[in-house]
Design a protein around this motif. Sequence first.
Motif, PDB file in Angstrom:
ATOM      1  N   PRO A 105       8.042   2.762   5.197  1.00  0.00           N
ATOM      2  CA  PRO A 105       7.113   2.841   6.332  1.00  0.00           C
ATOM      3  C   PRO A 105       6.497   1.495   6.705  1.00  0.00           C
ATOM      4  CG  PRO A 105       6.229   4.006   4.398  1.00  0.00           C
ATOM      5  CD  PRO A 105       7.563   3.475   4.009  1.00  0.00           C
TER       6      PRO A 105
ATOM      7  N   GLY B 210       3.042  -7.156  12.128  1.00  0.00           N
ATOM      8  CA  GLY B 210       1.703  -7.587  11.730  1.00  0.00           C
ATOM      9  C   GLY B 210       1.646  -8.860  10.925  1.00  0.00           C
TER      10      GLY B 210
ATOM     11  N   GLY C 210       0.797  -1.220   0.000  1.00  0.00           N
ATOM     12  CA  GLY C 210       0.000   0.000   0.000  1.00  0.00           C
ATOM     13  C   GLY C 210       0.829   1.269   0.000  1.00  0.00           C
TER      14      GLY C 210
ATOM     15  N   ALA D 100       7.757  -0.545  10.057  1.00  0.00           N
ATOM     16  CA  ALA D 100       7.166  -0.280  11.373  1.00  0.00           C
ATOM     17  C   ALA D 100       5.700   0.090  11.262  1.00  0.00           C
ATOM     18  CB  ALA D 100       7.923   0.851  12.059  1.00  0.00           C
ATOM     19  N   GLY D 101       5.124  -0.109  10.080  1.00  0.00           N
ATOM     20  CA  GLY D 101       3.742   0.316   9.871  1.00  0.00           C
ATOM     21  C   GLY D 101       2.820  -0.857   9.613  1.00  0.00           C
ATOM     22  N   HIS D 102       2.025  -0.712   8.560  1.00  0.00           N
ATOM     23  CA  HIS D 102       1.041  -1.737   8.221  1.00  0.00           C
ATOM     24  C   HIS D 102       1.731  -2.786   7.361  1.00  0.00           C
ATOM     25  CE1 HIS D 102      -2.681  -3.618   7.273  1.00  0.00           C
ATOM     26  NE2 HIS D 102      -2.776  -3.153   6.048  1.00  0.00           N
TER      27      HIS D 102
ATOM     28  N   ARG E 189       0.938  -6.424   7.362  1.00  0.00           N
ATOM     29  CA  ARG E 189       0.314  -7.752   7.448  1.00  0.00           C
ATOM     30  C   ARG E 189       0.593  -8.597   6.210  1.00  0.00           C
ATOM     31  NH1 ARG E 189      -5.095  -9.669   6.242  1.00  0.00           N
ATOM     32  NH2 ARG E 189      -5.544 -11.463   7.569  1.00  0.00           N
TER      33      ARG E 189
END
Lengths: 717, 334
Positions: B139, B304, B120, B142-144, B146
């Motif tokens: 990003p 995630g 994304g 440490a972000g999204h 999954r």
Amino acid sequence: MTGARPRVDGPAKVTGAARYAAEWRAADLRHAALVTSPVPAATITAVDTSAAERVPGVVAVFTHHNAPRLRPPVGAPYGGRLPLQDNRVHYEGEPVAVVVAERLEQAREAVGLVRLDYAPLSAETDFRAVADTAVPTPPARWGPADTTVGDLAAGIAEADVVLRAEYSTAARHHSPIETSATQAEWRDGVLTLRDATQGVFNVHAVVSSALDLPADRVRVLAEYTGGGFGSKGYVWPHQVIAAMLARELGGALRLVLTRAQSFTSHGYQPPTRQRLVLAATAEGRFTAIRHDSLSPTSTYGEYVEMTANGSRVAYACPAITTTHRVAPVATVLPTPMRAPHEGPGMFALEVAVDEVACELGIDPLELRLRNHAEVDPTSGKPFSTKGLLACYAEGARRFGWADRPRATGSLREGDQLIGWGMATAVMATMRFPAAARARLHADGRVVVEAGCQEIGTGTYTIMPQLAAEVLGCPPEQVVLRLGDTALPRTGMTAGSSTTLSVGSAVTAAAEALAARLALLATGDPTAAVRLDGIELTVKNGAVEVFRLDELFARLGVDSVAAGGSWEPRENQRSMHTFGAVFAEVAVDVDLPVPRVRRLVAVYSAGRIVNPLTARGQMTGGLVWGIGQALLEKSTTDHRLGRFVDKNLAGYRLPVNADVPDLDVAFVEEYDPHASGIGARGIGELGSVGVAPAIANAVHHATGKRVRSLPIALEDLL
Amino acid sequence: MKPFAYRRATDARSAVATVAADPDAAFLAGGTNLVDHLKLGVACPSLLVDVSDLAADLVEHLPDGGLRIGAGTRNSDLAAHPVVRAHYPLLSEALLSGASGQLRNAATTAGNLLQRTRCGYFRDATAPCNKREPGSGCPAVAGHNRHHAILGASPDCVATHPSDLAAAMVALDATAVVLGPDGERRVPIGGLYRLPGDDPTRDTVLAHGELITAVELPAPFGGRARYRKVRDRASFAFALVSVAAAVRMHDGVVEDLRLVFGGLAHRPWRAAHAEDALRGSAPTEVALRAAADAELLDARTLSGNGFKVPLARNTLVSVLRELTDGAAEPEDDA
């Protein structure tokens, strides 16, 4: 005359003949495109539009430096900040500049060339991290933020089982196929908007007040709206931008949001954190319910998701306490989304009920029967009508609930763990004042007019049915004109209110027309009339048959018209719709992606005007509920302060392969209190109760209790 | 979106020469990925060279018993091709598990192989992304994350390759025929893709201007094959984990096998450790689990995507159990 009638607008929609807001042509049409902020909070320190202005075809670039000044809007809910009025950014995706060009491609190219410098400000987008939560002031029709009935401590003290649990639901986006669009035209001092909206009168109120235009200089039309689900209910900045720039530049201007912009431009269903206390005796009598809800609002405005509203009315219980708090975050304002309030809220309550049933060793349906509320337990008022017991019985019969083994994990087919779960659906009935007009022409055509909207629910189909029922004619003889602020005023198409509200007004208008025809034909307005083609039969003792052309010629008129209106009166009834939802799921032992195998849902919603369109609404609601239960989630990257995956690949809606057999039924009912036609609202009810039924079925299959939505395979691995 | 020139290529050599000479040029075929990127501002080529007219949609037998697939063969056509269905069902299964009917009707074989990650952040032109904008950061770490990689990732990029077809092609030992400005070369699909390392901008070893003109499959591997895809949605979704597997059994023992994971890494992940562990062994439940564990020993999870380790193990074991069909159970052998 009412009954199963296929959609009259189906062929127009399928063939493309139905025109949506962004499909209207104008010789001088220009295109607007938004520049949106990539940061969630900032001060804009510098603006350079020179490169964008040099793109061939660009007419103008607007920022807060040169945009027309606006007034605070009044008269309808407005979900944004006033666009381009200052140098502050309050959420990622907020419009900070607008390009207008002769062609869309030119506008889009220039968007990439607008240079804005931002001085970022600290911004919190995680509502759970906000320390200073606030007590909201919800609109009166949603009820107060907090309620208390009875003695909660005493209820807990006398209980044998006390469940305390926390539940959460995800942020979700409405994602209609038609992205929001506004075509604005300024000609001869009159502003005409063709808008993708659930409420033309809302748009009219906001635009006329923000632009300081007299009401009669603004007209808003929406012949078709391509789905809304709440995203097109409130008015948002893009509509104001289109209107203000059309007036500024003259001529016609079209603004269509991109799919990515639709994630930041007209609200979202806020995530929720809900804490439940559910106390019961060993015999399964609820003695105390406490439901505390927290959800985000924006830093610039207030929206509260009333998740505990369902707990106020769902079960007979001597002590019920509910609270709602909001946490301001740096996002666009959350907004109602099918189904607001009870949609996320009944997930928590209905899973809690299932947990208590397991704890007590009582069948989950039996536990609900033992706590059935005969009157509204919070207000003490009787329900207008309530057929929930019949829903339970019919749903259980259709599903085969009686054969459900109590133990979890006891139904298995090979590698598939099978589970059965159920839940109650409750939804407050929303009602709005409405007016309508009915006109009979000499050729027999009846034209019904009401300024409401068709958002995919069947309004064009059922309003003529209601008028035809009064006039005694076939529904094909009646056409509906809607979506125009020049027509009689109605509320927005939201809160499942249109059939009951506008339908009551249409019925009143048709009755007034019938009385006028009777009067004109025989001098007695109470004579019974029946219309068939151009023949008008009037029964006033004797039966007389008139040909309309002859009658109207004799009267010297081309047509005969009458108006009617309806408004919800204050009364002493609690008005809700109800349902029972039963779910079967399968979960693979090794690859535990939960899949729904069948849903059975039976509803108590007053009179059903058209079983076909009603079934369509509930079927869509069940699909919507499958999305809520298993798929839909808008993830926020709190470091960047934005939603990620702003597209329909990353934001997962159910596809056909996710949707199994859906069995929908209604109980026979006529509600004499809620409306003038016996109906209550249905559209959103269908999406309530689905997620908890599925979650309870997943527990029955796997023994795993998942208290947050959506349920993902990692919860079950 | 910025203006671009568009040219329809009439022969492969001049198309390659044109694109190779212009660093801002790009090939266009089905457009199901590139056109999205143009709209999103992820790709901003100044020139598109459309290779749709190069008649590269033939599927032909090769003298060695293999199959040559024209690069422009549409996904739907390839999946439905009788020879593919009869002798390379893994390809059909992988193709039909991806995208939608409409997309498969447009997407080409080479385009599918060269599609880019669905991360994304990569697809949001206003977000940092080392793959799109070198040095801007990742990003997703440490972000999204999954959907992101658990094998072979780097601190600069944790994206996964989205192609189902690519995983199947690696399992089939396919080879890409690549035309460049200096002539033709052959690149095994297993060696086509790169790990991100410190240059995630490059997904493959292809140089700018090189064009895949065909994919060649060796003679069928034999045995049984299966493409299994695990995803949240029952259709029209990218894999969280997928497994392309082909297994040849002999006397209750795994004679040979090919195992490839999709959805776990920046490239289709050939599970060589798992293959080695099972080759010549009886496929007992214990052996299958041990093989999967051997492959996933080096998995590195993010905040995630920790579930991908047990999910990948379960998927691999489940597929192998199916393909070996209890052959190691003594009672079945009797």
